[in-house]
Design a protein around this motif. Structure first.
Motif, mmCIF file in Angstrom:
data_model
loop_
_atom_site.group_PDB
_atom_site.id
_atom_site.type_symbol
_atom_site.label_atom_id
_atom_site.label_comp_id
_atom_site.label_asym_id
_atom_site.label_seq_id
_atom_site.Cartn_x
_atom_site.Cartn_y
_atom_site.Cartn_z
ATOM 1 N N PHE A 85 -0.624 3.152 -6.681
ATOM 2 C CA PHE A 85 -1.040 2.355 -5.529
ATOM 3 C C PHE A 85 -0.577 2.998 -4.239
ATOM 4 C CE2 PHE A 85 -0.636 -0.575 -9.029
ATOM 5 C CZ PHE A 85 -1.722 -1.416 -8.897
ATOM 6 N N GLU A 116 -0.110 1.251 -0.372
ATOM 7 C CA GLU A 116 -0.266 0.028 0.416
ATOM 8 C C GLU A 116 0.163 0.268 1.851
ATOM 9 O OE1 GLU A 116 1.057 -1.005 -3.771
ATOM 10 O OE2 GLU A 116 2.119 -0.011 -2.160
ATOM 11 N N ALA A 160 -3.132 4.691 3.202
ATOM 12 C CA ALA A 160 -3.044 4.125 1.853
ATOM 13 C C ALA A 160 -3.485 5.161 0.812
ATOM 14 C CB ALA A 160 -3.888 2.856 1.751
ATOM 15 N N MET A 220 -1.101 6.861 -2.069
ATOM 16 C CA MET A 220 -1.483 6.823 -3.477
ATOM 17 C C MET A 220 -1.482 8.235 -4.073
ATOM 18 S SD MET A 220 -5.074 5.534 -5.132
ATOM 19 C CE MET A 220 -5.899 6.892 -4.286
ATOM 20 N N ASP A 270 -8.999 -2.061 -1.231
ATOM 21 C CA ASP A 270 -9.128 -3.472 -0.858
ATOM 22 C C ASP A 270 -8.526 -3.705 0.519
ATOM 23 O OD1 ASP A 270 -10.296 -4.573 -3.286
ATOM 24 O OD2 ASP A 270 -8.376 -4.094 -4.232
ATOM 25 N N TYR A 271 -9.108 -4.666 1.214
ATOM 26 C CA TYR A 271 -8.671 -5.026 2.564
ATOM 27 C C TYR A 271 -8.364 -6.518 2.591
ATOM 28 C CZ TYR A 271 -11.140 -0.678 3.520
ATOM 29 O OH TYR A 271 -11.583 0.616 3.481
ATOM 30 N N MET A 297 -3.876 -5.513 5.770
ATOM 31 C CA MET A 297 -3.313 -4.841 4.610
ATOM 32 C C MET A 297 -4.432 -4.068 3.910
ATOM 33 S SD MET A 297 -1.255 -6.218 1.249
ATOM 34 C CE MET A 297 -2.614 -7.124 0.537
ATOM 35 N N THR A 320 -5.006 -1.677 0.529
ATOM 36 C CA THR A 320 -4.433 -1.234 -0.739
ATOM 37 C C THR A 320 -5.425 -0.313 -1.429
ATOM 38 O OG1 THR A 320 -3.292 -3.346 -0.985
ATOM 39 C CG2 THR A 320 -3.478 -1.985 -2.948
ATOM 40 N N SER A 345 -5.894 1.819 -5.019
ATOM 41 C CA SER A 345 -5.341 1.927 -6.364
ATOM 42 C C SER A 345 -6.277 2.743 -7.243
ATOM 43 C CB SER A 345 -5.127 0.543 -6.989
ATOM 44 O OG SER A 345 -6.361 -0.139 -7.111
#
Length: 112
Positions: A28, A30, A67, A71, A89-90, A101, A103, A105
């Motif tokens: 991940f 973040e 991000a 990762m 993702d937001y 935020m 993220t 992954s």
């Protein structure tokens, strides 16, 4: 020589022409970024008169890049050559949704 900056990053489950030799695990990245008052004010004007908010777009690009880089760094630390199946993702967080935020992954893999 492979490093986190040259790592293959893909949303697909495989890397064309390569074989996944070993799965290193899910990784991940973040980033939580605050949006300042000036950007909020500028964006609110854009909402009234229409158009795109360059300041918010710049923040979004910066957070997404950070991000993805984080990762890739974590995958590299595991000895991976690539990260497959990447999802980004937001979310908005905090009072008045003042924090963004992002993220990223994916699965860190060693290629054959």
């Amino acid at each position: 020589m492979q490093n986190a900056n040259t790592m293959i990053l893909t949303t697909t489950p495989t890397v064309e022409g390569r074989t996944i030799k070993e799965y290193k695990g899910v990784v991940f990245g973040e980033v939580v970024a605050g949006v300042n008052f000036i950007k909020d004010f500028t964006a609110s004007i854009r909402n009234i008169v229409g158009g795109r908010s360059g300041s918010y777009e710049d923040e979004l690009i910066k957070a997404r890049t950070q991000a993805m880089d984080e990762m890739a760094d974590r995958a590299y630390a595991l000895g991976a050559d690539a990260v497959v199946g990447i999802d980004v993702d937001y979310e908005v967080l905090g009072p008045n949704s003042g924090m963004l935020m992002v993220t990223a992954s994916g699965t860190a893999v060693k290629l054959g």
